[in-house]
Motif scaffolding. Structure first.
Motif, mmCIF file in Angstrom:
data_model
loop_
_atom_site.group_PDB
_atom_site.id
_atom_site.type_symbol
_atom_site.label_atom_id
_atom_site.label_comp_id
_atom_site.label_asym_id
_atom_site.label_seq_id
_atom_site.Cartn_x
_atom_site.Cartn_y
_atom_site.Cartn_z
ATOM 1 N N SER A 1 49.063 -31.682 43.390
ATOM 2 C CA SER A 1 47.910 -32.441 42.889
ATOM 3 C C SER A 1 46.974 -32.839 44.022
ATOM 4 O O SER A 1 45.744 -32.814 43.874
ATOM 5 N N MET A 2 47.543 -33.203 45.170
ATOM 6 C CA MET A 2 46.714 -33.543 46.332
ATOM 7 C C MET A 2 45.958 -32.313 46.840
ATOM 8 O O MET A 2 44.788 -32.401 47.214
ATOM 9 N N THR B 1 39.505 -41.834 46.294
ATOM 10 C CA THR B 1 40.303 -42.671 45.388
ATOM 11 C C THR B 1 41.446 -41.877 44.765
ATOM 12 O O THR B 1 42.577 -42.362 44.668
ATOM 13 N N GLU B 2 41.148 -40.647 44.364
ATOM 14 C CA GLU B 2 42.171 -39.815 43.711
ATOM 15 C C GLU B 2 43.343 -39.554 44.657
ATOM 16 O O GLU B 2 44.511 -39.695 44.281
ATOM 17 N N VAL B 3 43.035 -39.188 45.891
ATOM 18 C CA VAL B 3 44.091 -38.889 46.865
ATOM 19 C C VAL B 3 44.848 -40.160 47.236
ATOM 20 O O VAL B 3 46.074 -40.136 47.424
ATOM 21 N N GLN B 4 44.133 -41.277 47.322
ATOM 22 C CA GLN B 4 44.800 -42.540 47.650
ATOM 23 C C GLN B 4 45.800 -42.943 46.575
ATOM 24 O O GLN B 4 46.856 -43.521 46.875
ATOM 25 N N LYS B 5 45.503 -42.633 45.318
ATOM 26 C CA LYS B 5 46.445 -42.926 44.231
ATOM 27 C C LYS B 5 47.726 -42.114 44.399
ATOM 28 O O LYS B 5 48.836 -42.613 44.191
ATOM 29 N N PHE B 6 47.561 -40.839 44.790
ATOM 30 C CA PHE B 6 48.739 -39.995 45.023
ATOM 31 C C PHE B 6 49.534 -40.522 46.215
ATOM 32 O O PHE B 6 50.766 -40.546 46.196
ATOM 33 N N GLN B 7 48.821 -40.956 47.238
ATOM 34 C CA GLN B 7 49.493 -41.506 48.420
ATOM 35 C C GLN B 7 50.274 -42.766 48.058
ATOM 36 O O GLN B 7 51.391 -42.986 48.550
ATOM 37 N N SER B 8 49.699 -43.570 47.164
ATOM 38 C CA SER B 8 50.373 -44.786 46.713
ATOM 39 C C SER B 8 51.681 -44.451 45.986
ATOM 40 O O SER B 8 52.702 -45.129 46.171
ATOM 41 N N LYS B 9 51.657 -43.392 45.185
ATOM 42 C CA LYS B 9 52.882 -42.959 44.482
ATOM 43 C C LYS B 9 53.947 -42.518 45.476
ATOM 44 O O LYS B 9 55.146 -42.775 45.285
ATOM 45 N N ARG C 1 40.320 -35.363 56.508
ATOM 46 C CA ARG C 1 39.420 -34.208 56.535
ATOM 47 C C ARG C 1 38.433 -34.165 55.363
ATOM 48 O O ARG C 1 37.407 -33.498 55.431
ATOM 49 N N LYS C 2 38.773 -34.815 54.265
ATOM 50 C CA LYS C 2 37.851 -34.954 53.113
ATOM 51 C C LYS C 2 37.339 -33.608 52.568
ATOM 52 O O LYS C 2 36.179 -33.472 52.160
ATOM 53 N N GLY C 3 38.180 -32.593 52.583
ATOM 54 C CA GLY C 3 37.813 -31.308 51.987
ATOM 55 C C GLY C 3 36.857 -30.464 52.798
ATOM 56 O O GLY C 3 36.322 -29.473 52.289
ATOM 57 N N ILE C 4 36.631 -30.822 54.070
ATOM 58 C CA ILE C 4 35.679 -30.072 54.908
ATOM 59 C C ILE C 4 36.432 -29.004 55.705
ATOM 60 O O ILE C 4 37.333 -29.305 56.482
ATOM 61 N N SER D 1 35.124 -29.410 44.175
ATOM 62 C CA SER D 1 33.765 -29.327 44.725
ATOM 63 C C SER D 1 33.293 -30.680 45.260
ATOM 64 O O SER D 1 32.534 -30.752 46.214
ATOM 65 N N LYS D 2 33.764 -31.763 44.632
ATOM 66 C CA LYS D 2 33.423 -33.110 45.110
ATOM 67 C C LYS D 2 34.717 -33.838 45.448
ATOM 68 O O LYS D 2 35.535 -34.112 44.577
ATOM 69 N N PHE D 3 34.910 -34.135 46.725
ATOM 70 C CA PHE D 3 36.150 -34.774 47.172
ATOM 71 C C PHE D 3 36.182 -36.239 46.750
ATOM 72 O O PHE D 3 35.191 -36.958 46.872
ATOM 73 N N SER D 4 37.344 -36.675 46.231
ATOM 74 C CA SER D 4 37.506 -38.063 45.787
ATOM 75 C C SER D 4 38.591 -38.753 46.613
ATOM 76 O O SER D 4 39.776 -38.440 46.488
#
Length: 451
Positions: A191-192, A204-212, A256-259, A199-202
């Motif tokens: 998922s990460m 918040t989304e990755v931080q939620k996975f990190q929290s899990k 890296r934020k998808g770059i 196309s648009k890096f989020s």
């Protein structure tokens, strides 16, 4: 799929066979690109018979001896790959040639699962079921199909089963409670990686996975996974190592934020495009997929995958890609192979010429079942649209066959069976509606209460 580094055959007889194989491959490619008409069974079988004849001649030349791979082997592989996808396209999905492309993709998937050592029980179960189905096809192979092809596929299937067995052993080393945690970690990791390639890096989304991941980390005692009795669970070290890899990956992705660096941007763009196209096909495949189209996706993926040196890609100056780039590109390749595997597995045993009718019947069947499960209809009149559509499809048949021009496409039995199922469900609903209407007619009319 073939490159100048692969040598030409030295034997003059092999060179003659190579010329004929290249002509067959070119004919297959031309047939694949022609979107003006449906692919006909007779056109495919003509080329298949020519291919089988060349394989026979090659076996006579080599007499069981093969002194290294040359250009002929690569062209032969391309021919088999194409003919396999053509067999899927014309609906002959349960015959030996159709299995070739699927075994190629399964082998790729298993290679990647073994290399990454990241897989879930669901991955292995799906591949195991498919290999079981392919084994049935090989066991029922008829004499028309090349013994060479049957033997080649049997060896591939045995190799895939062996690889699958080794992967299962890795999961068997985990105690049951840890298998659930392991599968959850695999899901979070994927998922990460998906979030990283959007196309648009989020953030918040990755931080939620990190929290899990951190929640799972907090369940450990002294850096170990333990059971209710406080004893360390079998496989704790393996799962702990995977958790560390996941946490490290979450930090890298957030940083890296998808770059992607410029030297690897071309590969990344190609892989993103392939992944996105295959994802769209996986959603609309019943209406838009021609299995032969998968050949071009596979060729592009194979080229990029095989361009790795010691498992990694090099930039123009020969420097290896950093971990972030390597994992991102590998994720896209593996995800794309996964889509191809799904699309091949979903191929219907019906010619593309009959697919529009077959898909309409599939939709009708789903609608009728939904109506039935929700309590049926209140009157026969409500079934008129379904009945009219079924009758219009039934009226398309000529002497009991669905024709396209003068051709009788493959899959007649499957379409006819599906049509009969729809008529049966429609009839059940009509009988139930008629009984309901009769019951309402004979029911006594309520009398007014006289005070």
């Amino acid at each position: 799929m073939e490159t100048p580094t692969i040598p030409m055959p030295k034997d003059e007889r092999e060179r003659q066979i190579l010329d004929k194989l290249m002509a067959i491959r070119d004919s297959l490619l031309l047939l694949k690109r022609d979107r003006t008409k449906y692919i006909r069974t007779q056109d495919v079988m003509l080329l298949y018979d020519k291919l089988v004849e060349q394989v026979k001649q090659l076996n006579e030349v080599r007499k069981g001896e093969h002194k290294g791979e040359n250009r002929l082997d690569k062209v032969l592989e391309s021919c088999f790959q194409l003919i396999s996808l053509f067999f899927m396209t014309i609906g002959r999905t349960t015959e030996v040639p159709a299995a070739y492309a699927l075994t190629s993709t399964i082998k790729r998937l298993l290679d990647h699962l073994t290399e990454a050592s990241l897989f879930s029980p669901k991955d292995l179960t799906s591949i195991s079921n498919t290999l079981g189905r392919l084994e049935g096809i090989l066991n029922n192979a008829d004499a028309h199909h090349s013994p060479y092809l049957v033997e080649l596929l049997a060896n591939r299937e045995a190799l895939c089963k062996s690889m699958l067995c080794n992967l299962r052993k890795q999961l068997d080393q985990l105690d049951e409670p840890l298998q659930a945690i392991y599968e959850r970690l695999i899901s979070i990791m994927r998922s990460m990686s998906l979030a990283n390639t959007k196309s648009k890096f989020s953030m918040t989304e990755v931080q939620k996975f990190q929290s899990k991941l951190k929640d799972i980390d907090e369940t450990m005692v002294g850096g170990k996974f333990v059971g209710p009795d406080g004893a360390e669970l079998r496989g704790s070290e393996v799962v702990s190592d995977l958790l560390s890899r996941c946490l490290q990956w979450s930090d890298i992705v957030l940083k890296r934020k998808g770059i992607i660096p410029e030297p690897f941007m071309d590969k990344y763009s190609i892989l993103i495009s392939i992944r996105n196209d295959l994802e769209k096909l996986s959603i609309t495949q019943a209406w838009s997929l021609r299995e032969t189209d998968l050949y071009d996706f596979q060729r592009q993926l194979d080229r990029i995958d095989e361009a790795r040196m010691d498992g990694n890609w090099l930039d123009a100056d020969g420097r290896p890609a950093e971990l972030y780039v390597q994992r991102t590109l590998l994720y896209l390749i593996r995800r794309s192979y996964g889509y191809i595997y799904y699309l091949m597995n979903s191929s219907e045993p019906v010619s593309e010429a009959l697919l529009p009718v077959y898909n309409q019947l599939q939709t009708l069947k789903r609608c009728l079942i939904e109506v039935k499960n929700s309590g049926g209809v209140g009157s026969v009149r409500e079934l008129y649209p379904y009945s009219m559509k079924l009758n219009s499809i039934d009226n398309m048949r000529v002497d009991g066959k669905f024709m396209v021009g003068n051709d009788i496409p493959e899959g007649q039995g499957n379409v006819t069976e599906l049509l009969a199922e729809c008529f049966d469900i429609n009839y059940e609903l009509r009988v139930a509606a008629e009984e309901l209407e009769e019951a309402e007619k004979v029911a006594p009319t309520p009398q007014p209460i006289v005070s």
